[in-house]
Design an enzyme around this catalytic site. Structure first.
Site, PDB file in Angstrom:
ATOM      1  N   LYS A  15      -2.308  -5.527 -14.610  1.00  0.00           N
ATOM      2  CA  LYS A  15      -2.161  -6.376 -15.799  1.00  0.00           C
ATOM      3  C   LYS A  15      -1.201  -5.781 -16.818  1.00  0.00           C
ATOM      4  O   LYS A  15      -0.354  -6.482 -17.363  1.00  0.00           O
ATOM      5  CB  LYS A  15      -3.517  -6.604 -16.483  1.00  0.00           C
ATOM      6  CG  LYS A  15      -4.564  -7.304 -15.654  1.00  0.00           C
ATOM      7  CD  LYS A  15      -5.763  -7.708 -16.498  1.00  0.00           C
ATOM      8  CE  LYS A  15      -6.414  -6.558 -17.206  1.00  0.00           C
ATOM      9  NZ  LYS A  15      -7.060  -5.589 -16.290  1.00  0.00           N
ATOM     10  N   ARG A  90     -13.444  -9.017 -22.953  1.00  0.00           N
ATOM     11  CA  ARG A  90     -13.979  -8.270 -21.819  1.00  0.00           C
ATOM     12  C   ARG A  90     -15.434  -8.616 -21.537  1.00  0.00           C
ATOM     13  O   ARG A  90     -16.061  -8.003 -20.675  1.00  0.00           O
ATOM     14  CB  ARG A  90     -13.857  -6.763 -22.080  1.00  0.00           C
ATOM     15  CG  ARG A  90     -12.423  -6.253 -21.989  1.00  0.00           C
ATOM     16  CD  ARG A  90     -12.368  -4.758 -22.135  1.00  0.00           C
ATOM     17  NE  ARG A  90     -11.022  -4.251 -21.897  1.00  0.00           N
ATOM     18  CZ  ARG A  90     -10.677  -2.970 -22.037  1.00  0.00           C
ATOM     19  NH1 ARG A  90     -11.594  -2.090 -22.401  1.00  0.00           N
ATOM     20  NH2 ARG A  90      -9.438  -2.571 -21.808  1.00  0.00           N
ATOM     21  N   ARG A 132      -2.387   7.362  -8.776  1.00  0.00           N
ATOM     22  CA  ARG A 132      -1.690   7.137 -10.039  1.00  0.00           C
ATOM     23  C   ARG A 132      -1.388   8.458 -10.739  1.00  0.00           C
ATOM     24  O   ARG A 132      -2.212   9.363 -10.789  1.00  0.00           O
ATOM     25  CB  ARG A 132      -2.537   6.242 -10.954  1.00  0.00           C
ATOM     26  CG  ARG A 132      -1.873   5.880 -12.266  1.00  0.00           C
ATOM     27  CD  ARG A 132      -2.567   4.706 -12.923  1.00  0.00           C
ATOM     28  NE  ARG A 132      -3.994   4.916 -13.111  1.00  0.00           N
ATOM     29  CZ  ARG A 132      -4.841   3.961 -13.497  1.00  0.00           C
ATOM     30  NH1 ARG A 132      -4.404   2.733 -13.709  1.00  0.00           N
ATOM     31  NH2 ARG A 132      -6.129   4.224 -13.659  1.00  0.00           N
ATOM     32  N   ARG A 165      -4.922  11.638 -14.418  1.00  0.00           N
ATOM     33  CA  ARG A 165      -6.041  11.573 -15.351  1.00  0.00           C
ATOM     34  C   ARG A 165      -7.312  12.064 -14.674  1.00  0.00           C
ATOM     35  O   ARG A 165      -7.521  11.851 -13.475  1.00  0.00           O
ATOM     36  CB  ARG A 165      -6.248  10.128 -15.822  1.00  0.00           C
ATOM     37  CG  ARG A 165      -5.262   9.683 -16.868  1.00  0.00           C
ATOM     38  CD  ARG A 165      -5.337   8.192 -17.163  1.00  0.00           C
ATOM     39  NE  ARG A 165      -6.692   7.653 -17.147  1.00  0.00           N
ATOM     40  CZ  ARG A 165      -6.982   6.376 -17.414  1.00  0.00           C
ATOM     41  NH1 ARG A 165      -6.006   5.517 -17.670  1.00  0.00           N
ATOM     42  NH2 ARG A 165      -8.216   5.948 -17.385  1.00  0.00           N
ATOM     43  N   ARG A 176     -16.279   2.389 -12.755  1.00  0.00           N
ATOM     44  CA  ARG A 176     -15.530   1.460 -13.615  1.00  0.00           C
ATOM     45  C   ARG A 176     -15.560   0.051 -13.055  1.00  0.00           C
ATOM     46  O   ARG A 176     -15.681  -0.931 -13.791  1.00  0.00           O
ATOM     47  CB  ARG A 176     -14.084   1.939 -13.765  1.00  0.00           C
ATOM     48  CG  ARG A 176     -13.953   3.227 -14.571  1.00  0.00           C
ATOM     49  CD  ARG A 176     -12.585   3.841 -14.438  1.00  0.00           C
ATOM     50  NE  ARG A 176     -11.541   3.006 -14.995  1.00  0.00           N
ATOM     51  CZ  ARG A 176     -10.238   3.218 -14.791  1.00  0.00           C
ATOM     52  NH1 ARG A 176      -9.851   4.225 -14.027  1.00  0.00           N
ATOM     53  NH2 ARG A 176      -9.336   2.429 -15.346  1.00  0.00           N
TER      54      ARG A 176
END
Length: 218
Positions: A15, A90, A132, A165, A176
């Site tokens: 997104k 959300r 990532r 991260r 998550r």
């Protein structure tokens, strides 16, 4: 006609990348709630000071306060032709709050409001997260499989160091996703019932997903 766009989808669905590109394409603002909160705090405004008190205690900023900040931002002149909301809503509570905000801002004016759902298989999302990497200097995002840097561990743009991260691991990713599907996924049916939901296949290159996105938002 004014365009009001929101994106839905699980973590790592792409997104953020497409939102930035779309904002440039249309020429109206990308409203990232995280950045918006940080800017409000930096400004020293009343709402910013209240938000800072919660964040400093490690607590979530109350929905009503986020709503007030977003309402003020969407009322500014640069949003008169449209905006893209990133990170809000959300939850069902936030979605209903957004309806109230939009009614206040738009009144009886005709608006093209669309919610786009980024649909990606779970195994693809997990792979994106664990591969990532981000630049510690400029923030550019890479993926070791689909968007690898030219020099291992170095940013193509500024030469900064690329890091992973701490929460970009499979165990945290599953947690998550659990949160997302519990709190955010119901919005898919909510907007589908309002006949404003569009779904795109978000598995592919950035350019492939971009072309699919344009077909449903233009």
């Amino acid at each position: 006609m004014k365009k009001e766009l929101i994106f839905l989808g699980p973590p790592a669905c792409g997104k953020g990348t497409q939102t930035n590109r779309l904002a440039e394409h249309f020429g109206f603002p990308h409203i990232d709630t995280g950045s918006l909160l940080r800017a409000e705090i930096a400004s020293g405004s009343e709402n910013g000071n209240i938000a800072k008190q919660f964040i400093d205690k490690g607590q979530l900023v109350p929905v009503w306060l986020v709503g007030d900040i977003i309402k003020a931002r969407l009322s500014q002149d640069d949003c008169k032709d449209g905006f893209i909301l990133d990170g809000f809503p959300r939850s069902m509570e936030q979605a209903e709050m957004l309806e109230t905000i939009r009614e206040h801002i738009d009144g009886d004016n005709e608006v093209d409001f669309r919610a786009t759902y980024f649909d990606v298989d779970m195994h693809v999302l997990i792979s994106r997260i664990v591969n990532r990497r981000s630049c510690t200097n400029c923030g550019e995002i890479y993926n070791l499989k689909t968007k690898a840097p030219k020099v291992e561990g170095k940013c193509d743009i500024c030469g900064g160091e690329l890091t992973q991260r701490k929460d970009d691991n499979e165990e945290t990713a599953h947690a998550r996703f659990d949160t997302y599907f519990r709190e955010t996924a119901p919005l898919i049916d909510y907007y589908k019932n309002k006949n404003v939901l569009f779904t795109i296949n978000a598995d592919g290159t950035i350019d492939e997903v971009w072309k699919r996105l344009l077909k449903v938002v233009e």
